[in-house]
Design an enzyme around this catalytic site. Structure first.
Site: not given
Length: 272
Positions: A147, A204
């Site tokens: 990701s 993230k």
């Protein structure tokens, strides 16, 4: 265990190369070592010192910019301002000017990074009881998914600092490690997915924070997200479940900031 040992060896090499001074030598530097504009990190060595520094606004573990150094008689005073925005409860009228002698320890940002790496090495090598305490300061994290590619790749091993959690508001563009918010756990249940394992963590990048006025990816200004939250997304959006799916992330869910990649050796370096 193999990844952990390789990371420990890599961290040992980092610490040897950095050669941070002994604790006794890491006290307040001479004024000549504090040029205007330099970034420094205050650290505490005693509980009274920690309380004093917190009261003065010289928060341990936070990066400060040196705005000035002046001598008044036998005392040296330093003027400091945080290098980034802090959580609301720690904000005050900046800058602050305090006696240099009132700060237990003042180190450069680079030395602070080396000390964080040394603590992570201790976590990797010490028995379980001591390691549990040290993990409150720093730990290692292995990237499990794609990701965050190309910035972070599967099996990258990172040093994560936890000293500033709960004190510093994450900045736009900063990479953070966080526990899944309830909205994500509910989303997983609603689609029939496997429940997230206890202690699961995600990594993230902060795209915007509440009240910054920047444009949030997809729609709306950052001012539209609740206070004390950030909007996070993966660098590889096609393979990332992030705020686009579960909404704004509470700052309280953030557990640390990845600072350094230690494995693989060919990708060693700061995390940005």
């Amino acid at each position: 265990r193999g990844v952990r040992m390789r990371a420990a060896v890599a961290l040992l090499a980092i610490c040897a190369a950095s050669r941070p001074a002994s604790p006794a030598a890491l006290g307040p530097p001479r004024p000549t070592a504090l040029p205007q504009g330099r970034r420094v990190v205050p650290l505490w060595t005693s509980l009274p010192g920690r309380e004093r520094m917190m009261a003065q606004g010289v928060y341990p573990g936070v990066d400060f910019e040196v705005l000035g150094v002046e001598d008044f008689g036998e005392e040296t005073w330093v003027t400091l301002r945080p290098a980034y925005r802090l959580v609301p409860k720690l904000e005050r009228d900046w800058p602050v000017t305090v006696p240099l002698s009132s700060i237990d320890m003042l180190v450069s940002s680079a030395t602070h990074l080396a000390l964080t790496a040394a603590l992570s090495l201790a976590v990797a090598l010490t028995p379980l009881g001591a390691a549990a305490a040290l993990r409150e300061v720093a730990s290692l994290y292995v990237i499990p998914t794609a990701s965050m590619e190309p910035t972070l790749q599967r099996s990258d091993v990172l040093v994560v600092e936890k000293v500033t959690r709960g004190r510093v508001t994450p900045r736009e563009g900063e990479i953070v490690l966080f526990s899944p918010p309830p909205a994500l756990e509910e989303l997983v249940r609603s689609v029939g997915g496997q429940p997230l394992a206890p202690g699961s963590l995600l990594v993230k990048r902060v795209r915007c924070a509440a009240g910054t006025g920047a444009e949030k990816p997809g729609a709306g200004p950052c001012a539209a997200i609740p206070d004390s939250t950030v909007w996070v997304e993966g660098d590889n959006p096609a393979h990332s479940t992030d705020s686009r799916a579960f909404g704004a992330l509470p700052v309280s869910n953030i557990v640390g900031r990845p600072m350094l990649r230690v494995l693989p050796p060919g990708r060693f370096g700061p995390v940005r």
